[in-house]
Design a protein around this motif. Sequence first.
Motif, short mmCIF file in Angstrom:
data_model
loop_
_atom_site.label_atom_id
_atom_site.label_comp_id
_atom_site.label_asym_id
_atom_site.label_seq_id
_atom_site.Cartn_x
_atom_site.Cartn_y
_atom_site.Cartn_z
N ILE A 258 0.87 -1.14 0.10
CA ILE A 258 0.04 -0.06 0.02
C ILE A 258 0.87 0.98 -0.06
O ILE A 258 1.95 1.23 0.74
N ILE A 259 0.68 2.32 -0.87
CA ILE A 259 1.59 3.31 -1.00
C ILE A 259 0.37 4.59 -1.21
O ILE A 259 -0.57 4.54 -2.07
N GLY A 260 0.67 5.63 -0.56
CA GLY A 260 -0.30 6.72 -0.63
C GLY A 260 0.72 8.14 -0.63
O GLY A 260 1.76 7.95 0.23
N LEU A 261 0.24 9.09 -1.34
CA LEU A 261 1.14 10.38 -1.04
C LEU A 261 0.20 11.86 -1.42
O LEU A 261 -0.79 11.51 -1.90
N ILE A 262 1.01 12.41 -1.10
CA ILE A 262 0.29 14.01 -1.38
C ILE A 262 1.19 14.65 -2.13
O ILE A 262 2.55 14.65 -1.83
N HIS A 263 0.98 15.07 -3.45
CA HIS A 263 1.93 15.63 -4.37
C HIS A 263 1.14 16.66 -5.37
O HIS A 263 0.21 16.34 -5.94
N ASN A 264 1.75 17.85 -5.29
CA ASN A 264 1.19 19.09 -6.13
C ASN A 264 -0.43 18.96 -6.11
O ASN A 264 -1.12 19.37 -6.89
N GLY A 265 -0.88 19.16 -4.76
CA GLY A 265 -2.34 19.40 -4.63
C GLY A 265 -3.17 18.17 -4.69
O GLY A 265 -4.44 18.31 -4.66
N GLN A 266 -2.53 17.07 -5.10
CA GLN A 266 -3.52 15.73 -5.24
C GLN A 266 -3.00 14.83 -4.38
O GLN A 266 -1.80 14.78 -3.93
N ALA A 267 -4.04 14.10 -3.72
CA ALA A 267 -3.71 13.03 -2.74
C ALA A 267 -4.09 11.73 -3.40
O ALA A 267 -5.23 11.79 -4.15
N ALA A 268 -3.29 10.49 -3.49
CA ALA A 268 -3.76 9.25 -3.98
C ALA A 268 -3.43 8.31 -2.92
O ALA A 268 -2.21 8.48 -2.11
N LEU A 269 -4.00 6.97 -2.93
CA LEU A 269 -3.70 5.88 -2.39
C LEU A 269 -3.84 4.69 -3.14
O LEU A 269 -5.17 4.52 -3.78
N GLY A 270 -2.96 3.75 -3.04
CA GLY A 270 -3.18 2.58 -4.02
C GLY A 270 -2.50 1.29 -3.26
O GLY A 270 -1.82 1.63 -2.50
#
Length: 177
Positions: free
Chosen positions: A8-20
């Motif tokens: 599982i990896i997630g992050l916030i980058h350039n105003g977008q948050a994602a998790l996968g």
Amino acid sequence: MKTHSTTIIGLIHNGQAALGGDGQVTFGNTVMKHNAIKIRSLLNGKVLTGFAGSTADAFTLFDRFEEKLEQYSGNLSRAVVELAKDWRTDKYLRRLEAMLAVVSQDKTFIISGTGDVVEPEDNIVAIGSGGMYALAAAKMLKKYSNLSAEEIVKEALKVAADICIYTNDKINVEVIK
């Protein structure tokens, strides 16, 4: 038999948050499922969470975490701390074998059954057997590419799938809109 599974990896980058997460579920040395979904959207899509570890335990934790989010009116920081406290002290919960990764539009957390709540400085969370491979890839992609958060998560999961035998390339990614 011991279960191993997941990246599982997630992050916030350039105003977008994602998790996968990947889709592989392994029991001992046998792949039991290829397309499991290990991430969940909570709080009307404002919070994403993913698990590594025992599936039944993770669903119990998802439910408890959702209750905490509602109890504390969406205050994510308070909800993760209260879940970790309950997880560590509750006779039933402390036997659960899982970890949670949590991402919102502006915060990331890792929560463990030992009572740990980690809020990484770089806003990248990674758990599971392939988590450190994905974390290394995500750190480099975040620093040296122009990819979106969603694209970084996908690429980091592909790297983990190439290295970790408990991670596959059946990737599921959620993005906070």
